[in-house]
Design a protein around this motif. Structure first.
Motif, short mmCIF file in Angstrom:
data_model
loop_
_atom_site.label_atom_id
_atom_site.label_comp_id
_atom_site.label_asym_id
_atom_site.label_seq_id
_atom_site.Cartn_x
_atom_site.Cartn_y
_atom_site.Cartn_z
N UNK A 89 0.93 -1.19 -0.06
CA UNK A 89 0.01 0.07 0.23
C UNK A 89 0.96 1.15 0.00
N UNK A 90 1.93 1.24 0.91
CA UNK A 90 2.77 2.42 0.68
C UNK A 90 3.17 2.38 -0.53
N UNK A 91 3.86 1.56 -1.20
CA UNK A 91 4.32 1.57 -2.56
C UNK A 91 3.28 2.19 -3.59
N UNK A 92 2.04 1.73 -3.68
CA UNK A 92 1.05 2.32 -4.32
C UNK A 92 0.87 3.84 -4.14
N UNK A 93 0.91 4.12 -3.00
CA UNK A 93 0.70 5.72 -2.59
C UNK A 93 1.89 6.44 -3.27
N UNK A 94 3.21 5.50 -3.07
CA UNK A 94 4.17 6.26 -3.70
C UNK A 94 4.08 6.54 -5.28
N UNK A 95 3.72 5.59 -5.77
CA UNK A 95 3.68 5.61 -7.27
C UNK A 95 2.39 6.94 -7.64
N UNK A 96 1.23 6.65 -6.86
CA UNK A 96 0.15 7.71 -7.04
C UNK A 96 0.62 9.25 -6.53
N UNK A 97 1.91 9.36 -5.86
CA UNK A 97 2.08 10.77 -5.30
C UNK A 97 2.94 11.34 -6.71
N UNK A 98 3.14 10.88 -7.60
CA UNK A 98 4.15 11.53 -8.46
C UNK A 98 3.55 11.53 -9.91
N UNK A 99 3.95 12.55 -10.68
CA UNK A 99 4.73 13.73 -10.30
C UNK A 99 4.43 14.72 -9.32
N UNK A 100 5.28 14.91 -8.51
CA UNK A 100 4.94 15.85 -7.23
C UNK A 100 4.17 17.03 -7.61
N UNK A 101 3.37 16.97 -6.63
CA UNK A 101 1.94 18.03 -7.00
C UNK A 101 0.98 17.90 -8.17
N UNK A 102 1.24 16.91 -8.85
CA UNK A 102 0.17 16.63 -9.87
C UNK A 102 -0.16 15.06 -10.03
N UNK A 103 0.32 14.48 -8.95
CA UNK A 103 -0.03 13.00 -9.01
C UNK A 103 -1.58 12.78 -8.86
N UNK A 104 -2.02 11.40 -8.93
CA UNK A 104 -3.27 10.94 -9.26
C UNK A 104 -4.09 11.29 -8.02
N UNK A 105 -3.54 11.42 -6.65
CA UNK A 105 -4.11 11.67 -5.57
C UNK A 105 -4.41 13.29 -5.03
N UNK A 106 -3.71 13.80 -6.04
CA UNK A 106 -3.89 15.28 -5.66
C UNK A 106 -5.26 15.69 -5.69
N UNK A 107 -5.78 16.27 -4.55
CA UNK A 107 -7.23 16.79 -4.43
C UNK A 107 -8.15 15.62 -4.61
N UNK A 108 -7.79 14.71 -4.40
CA UNK A 108 -8.86 13.35 -4.45
C UNK A 108 -9.47 13.09 -3.06
N UNK A 109 -10.50 13.28 -2.71
CA UNK A 109 -11.13 12.43 -1.20
C UNK A 109 -10.62 11.30 -1.12
N UNK A 110 -10.11 10.83 0.09
CA UNK A 110 -9.70 9.54 0.43
C UNK A 110 -9.91 9.40 1.69
N UNK A 111 -10.57 8.18 1.92
CA UNK A 111 -10.85 7.66 3.28
C UNK A 111 -10.32 6.05 3.71
N UNK A 112 -10.24 6.09 4.69
CA UNK A 112 -9.36 4.63 5.20
C UNK A 112 -10.15 3.98 6.25
N UNK A 113 -10.35 2.54 5.86
CA UNK A 113 -11.12 1.67 6.77
C UNK A 113 -10.34 0.29 6.73
N UNK A 114 -10.44 -0.44 7.78
CA UNK A 114 -10.23 -1.85 7.89
C UNK A 114 -10.22 -2.21 9.37
N UNK A 115 -9.74 -3.53 9.19
CA UNK A 115 -9.90 -4.39 10.58
C UNK A 115 -8.73 -5.17 10.79
N UNK A 116 -8.42 -5.52 12.05
CA UNK A 116 -7.17 -6.11 12.54
C UNK A 116 -7.63 -7.17 13.48
N UNK A 117 -7.12 -8.25 13.69
CA UNK A 117 -7.19 -8.97 14.97
C UNK A 117 -6.35 -8.66 16.08
#
Length: 181
Positions: A89-117
């Protein structure tokens, strides 16, 4: 009626992982007008390296960036590995963050959920996703974060947990940033 497209990034590669099953349940039960798509191929991405992210980035990175760029929202569904988010997941975010300031995540609403034991339900991993996505330029929707412990409840069948997860998706879908309002 136009659909709200939500790209779903799953932090576990295991086919039968609890978080993958949570994501699949959300996809199967998506509300009318909401299209959730689990993004595939995260396991095929090379570790981010600016040397290979030039004029012809890897095909998997291009697909990831195009899928997320075409989505209206991003939902991250992830467990916690050793007190942080999984490397994939960290790697995917790294790829999505580039090019800096214009990556696919810029301005995109993001939420996070999950479960662990664990008693904490993945809070540290979820906080790391929030921080990393925010640094990458995403608009993190704080009210979406659900860190569910799976010690005393089955997140896949418990009606209360299922409602929390569905409410998180509704909040993400309904989110309107102050800049867009």
């Amino acid at each position: 009626m136009t659909s709200t497209r939500v790209a779903v990034l799953v932090g576990s590669l295991r086919a039968d992982s609890l978080n993958r099953r949570i994501a699949e349940g959300l996809v199967a039960n998506a509300a009318d007008g909401v299209e959730l798509e689990i993004v595939t191929g995260l396991d095929e991405l090379p570790f981010y390296n600016e040397d290979v992210d030039g004029d012809t980035p890897p095909a998997g990175a291009v697909r990831l960036r195009e899928t997320v760029a075409a989505a209206d929202r991003v939902l991250v569904v992830t467990p916690e590995y050793n007190g942080t988010m999984p490397a994939v997941l960290n790697n995917a975010i790294d790829w999505l963050s580039r090019p800096y300031g214009a990556g696919a995540l810029v301005g995109k609403p993001v939420g996070v959920i999950g479960a662990t034991p664990t008693p904490y339900g993945g809070k540290w991993a979820h906080a790391d996703v929030v921080r990393s996505a925010g640094v990458a330029g995403a608009t993190v929707v704080e009210d979406v974060t659900v860190s569910q412990s799976a010690l005393e409840v089955d997140p896949l069948t418990d009606p209360e947990v299922q409602e929390k997860l569905a409410a998180a998706v509704r909040t993400l879908v309904d989110f309107t940033s102050a800049a867009a309002a």
